[in-house]
Design a protein around this motif. Sequence first.
Motif, mmCIF file in Angstrom:
data_model
loop_
_atom_site.group_PDB
_atom_site.id
_atom_site.type_symbol
_atom_site.label_atom_id
_atom_site.label_comp_id
_atom_site.label_asym_id
_atom_site.label_seq_id
_atom_site.Cartn_x
_atom_site.Cartn_y
_atom_site.Cartn_z
ATOM 1 N N ILE A 63 0.839 -1.194 0.000
ATOM 2 C CA ILE A 63 0.000 0.000 0.000
ATOM 3 C C ILE A 63 0.881 1.253 0.000
ATOM 4 O O ILE A 63 0.933 1.980 -0.976
ATOM 5 N N GLY A 64 1.602 1.468 1.082
ATOM 6 C CA GLY A 64 2.470 2.640 1.167
ATOM 7 C C GLY A 64 1.811 3.777 1.918
ATOM 8 O O GLY A 64 0.773 4.272 1.511
ATOM 9 N N THR A 204 6.906 -7.262 -16.488
ATOM 10 C CA THR A 204 5.588 -6.977 -17.058
ATOM 11 C C THR A 204 4.795 -5.946 -16.243
ATOM 12 O O THR A 204 3.723 -5.522 -16.666
ATOM 13 N N LYS A 205 5.311 -5.577 -15.080
ATOM 14 C CA LYS A 205 4.608 -4.628 -14.229
ATOM 15 C C LYS A 205 5.619 -3.836 -13.421
ATOM 16 O O LYS A 205 6.797 -4.211 -13.326
ATOM 17 N N ARG A 206 5.156 -2.763 -12.860
ATOM 18 C CA ARG A 206 5.998 -1.958 -11.984
ATOM 19 C C ARG A 206 5.177 -1.467 -10.803
ATOM 20 O O ARG A 206 3.957 -1.318 -10.889
ATOM 21 N N PHE A 207 5.864 -1.228 -9.702
ATOM 22 C CA PHE A 207 5.254 -0.739 -8.475
ATOM 23 C C PHE A 207 5.240 0.782 -8.548
ATOM 24 O O PHE A 207 6.297 1.416 -8.572
ATOM 25 N N ALA A 208 4.052 1.383 -8.607
ATOM 26 C CA ALA A 208 3.965 2.810 -8.895
ATOM 27 C C ALA A 208 3.043 3.523 -7.915
ATOM 28 O O ALA A 208 2.083 2.940 -7.383
ATOM 29 N N LYS A 209 3.332 4.794 -7.684
ATOM 30 C CA LYS A 209 2.467 5.621 -6.858
ATOM 31 C C LYS A 209 1.128 5.827 -7.556
ATOM 32 O O LYS A 209 1.067 6.025 -8.768
ATOM 33 N N VAL A 210 0.070 5.808 -6.763
ATOM 34 C CA VAL A 210 -1.272 6.077 -7.270
ATOM 35 C C VAL A 210 -1.664 7.487 -6.847
ATOM 36 O O VAL A 210 -1.628 7.820 -5.658
ATOM 37 N N ASN A 211 -2.013 8.308 -7.828
ATOM 38 C CA ASN A 211 -2.409 9.691 -7.542
ATOM 39 C C ASN A 211 -1.329 10.409 -6.734
ATOM 40 O O ASN A 211 -1.611 11.050 -5.721
ATOM 41 N N GLY A 212 -0.082 10.257 -7.217
ATOM 42 C CA GLY A 212 1.028 10.914 -6.548
ATOM 43 C C GLY A 212 1.350 10.379 -5.175
ATOM 44 O O GLY A 212 2.056 11.027 -4.393
ATOM 45 N N GLY A 213 0.833 9.202 -4.860
ATOM 46 C CA GLY A 213 1.065 8.598 -3.547
ATOM 47 C C GLY A 213 -0.074 8.829 -2.577
ATOM 48 O O GLY A 213 -0.088 8.231 -1.491
ATOM 49 N N ASN A 215 -3.004 7.800 -2.775
ATOM 50 C CA ASN A 215 -3.715 6.529 -2.630
ATOM 51 C C ASN A 215 -2.748 5.358 -2.554
ATOM 52 O O ASN A 215 -3.045 4.246 -2.997
ATOM 53 N N GLY A 216 -1.575 5.603 -1.980
ATOM 54 C CA GLY A 216 -0.582 4.554 -1.817
ATOM 55 C C GLY A 216 0.066 4.159 -3.128
ATOM 56 O O GLY A 216 0.287 4.993 -4.012
ATOM 57 N N CYS A 217 0.356 2.885 -3.253
ATOM 58 C CA CYS A 217 0.990 2.344 -4.456
ATOM 59 C C CYS A 217 0.251 1.107 -4.925
ATOM 60 O O CYS A 217 -0.448 0.450 -4.143
ATOM 61 N N ASN A 218 0.435 0.793 -6.169
ATOM 62 C CA ASN A 218 -0.123 -0.426 -6.717
ATOM 63 C C ASN A 218 0.712 -0.821 -7.928
ATOM 64 O O ASN A 218 1.597 -0.077 -8.360
ATOM 65 N N PHE A 219 0.428 -1.980 -8.485
ATOM 66 C CA PHE A 219 1.158 -2.441 -9.654
ATOM 67 C C PHE A 219 0.440 -2.012 -10.929
ATOM 68 O O PHE A 219 -0.791 -2.129 -11.023
ATOM 69 N N TRP A 287 8.069 4.738 -6.136
ATOM 70 C CA TRP A 287 7.751 5.084 -4.749
ATOM 71 C C TRP A 287 8.904 5.782 -4.056
ATOM 72 O O TRP A 287 8.708 6.638 -3.184
ATOM 73 N N LEU A 288 10.127 5.413 -4.432
ATOM 74 C CA LEU A 288 11.314 5.940 -3.748
ATOM 75 C C LEU A 288 11.786 7.214 -4.431
ATOM 76 O O LEU A 288 12.224 7.194 -5.575
ATOM 77 N N GLN A 289 11.667 8.319 -3.726
ATOM 78 C CA GLN A 289 12.104 9.603 -4.237
ATOM 79 C C GLN A 289 12.919 10.288 -3.148
ATOM 80 O O GLN A 289 12.528 10.296 -1.982
ATOM 81 N N VAL A 290 14.055 10.866 -3.537
ATOM 82 C CA VAL A 290 14.877 11.578 -2.558
ATOM 83 C C VAL A 290 14.345 13.001 -2.423
ATOM 84 O O VAL A 290 14.369 13.755 -3.394
ATOM 85 N N PRO A 291 13.856 13.383 -1.244
ATOM 86 C CA PRO A 291 13.376 14.757 -1.059
ATOM 87 C C PRO A 291 14.547 15.739 -1.140
ATOM 88 O O PRO A 291 15.712 15.364 -0.943
ATOM 89 N N PRO A 292 14.269 17.011 -1.413
ATOM 90 C CA PRO A 292 15.348 18.011 -1.425
ATOM 91 C C PRO A 292 16.064 18.043 -0.084
ATOM 92 O O PRO A 292 15.443 17.993 0.966
ATOM 93 N N SER A 293 17.377 18.076 -0.118
ATOM 94 C CA SER A 293 18.166 18.133 1.111
ATOM 95 C C SER A 293 18.348 19.589 1.522
ATOM 96 O O SER A 293 17.947 20.517 0.816
ATOM 97 N N GLU A 294 18.951 19.785 2.690
ATOM 98 C CA GLU A 294 19.221 21.141 3.152
ATOM 99 C C GLU A 294 20.149 21.874 2.186
ATOM 100 O O GLU A 294 20.093 23.090 2.060
ATOM 101 N N GLU A 295 21.003 21.107 1.511
ATOM 102 C CA GLU A 295 21.930 21.707 0.559
ATOM 103 C C GLU A 295 21.272 21.922 -0.799
ATOM 104 O O GLU A 295 21.845 22.553 -1.680
#
Length: 306
Positions: A63-64, A204-213, A215-219, A287-295
């Motif tokens: 889900i996520g 054949t599939k990928r794990f992707a964010k639903v509605n930008g995350g 609604n969690g994730c789905n395949f 699903w995995l995204q690095v948020p902006p750091s302080e730098e």
Amino acid sequence: MAIEGLTPEQLETFQREGVLCIPNFLNSEQIQQLADRSHALLNNFDLKDHPKTQFKTNDNDHIGDQYFFDSANKISFFFDVDAFDKESGELRFPKDKAINKVGHGLHMKDELFHKITFDSKVKAIARSLNYTDPRVLQSMCIFKQPQMGGHDARDNSVPSHTDGTFLYTEPQSAVGFWFALEDCTEENGCLSYNPGSHKRFPITKRFAKVNGGKNGCNFISVEYDTSKKIPDDSPNDYKLVECPVGSLVLIHNSVLHKSEKNTSTKSRYAYTFHVIDGTAKYDKLNWLQVPPSEEGGTEFSKLYEE
């Protein structure tokens, strides 16, 4: 003296099999340091205010939540699916035996794991694999906890999957670096894989964010060559990767691999991270995204710069 990477024989095995086990990659001092640090993380973890996020591996369970999405550059803790009593909500096991995974930014936030991840021997392997711009992501300790007397049997198995499904790039570029922090046996749930499946089974599939995350994730389905028949993924085809503590296991992005539940009284600890090529497309559906750091900036960590 230059640090050597994979030998021609090792590279040929990896390309043919999709998995390569390198015994004695870590020395005794590194093994002890990583084991001590892993236990410290588990013992010092504060359950207060934790959302009780669990690590789930079945297709219908992924889900996520926000804690999961925010873990890319943090040290976050994820419980086994059976860690909490369904009625009371209380832990069924001691705290240090209830955690399945700690991640996903250990290489960014912990000095020891950073040192192991960016070791010259790791960099040499990445060069052997012909990475143009290797980037490190999804570093984590995985704890396959032992059976405990007086409790229901624990099912901490991980079903057959490909890493490229969860770390999707175009073209596929992820390679898993998996370090055994304890002896890995059939009884305590060692890895197993379908040799050569990366050449026979398309992703054949990928794990992707639903509605930008929101609604969690789905395949979701991805395009692949439908003219080629996909064979059956038979359990009889799998090969065990029983390996001693200190071993490094390389895992191709498209090879089918899994691990059965730990039926023993001994734990199976591992440290793992993935490398992708920075030249490949890595989009916002992942699903995995690095948020902006302080730098500033949102790029994954460079393994090295030529």
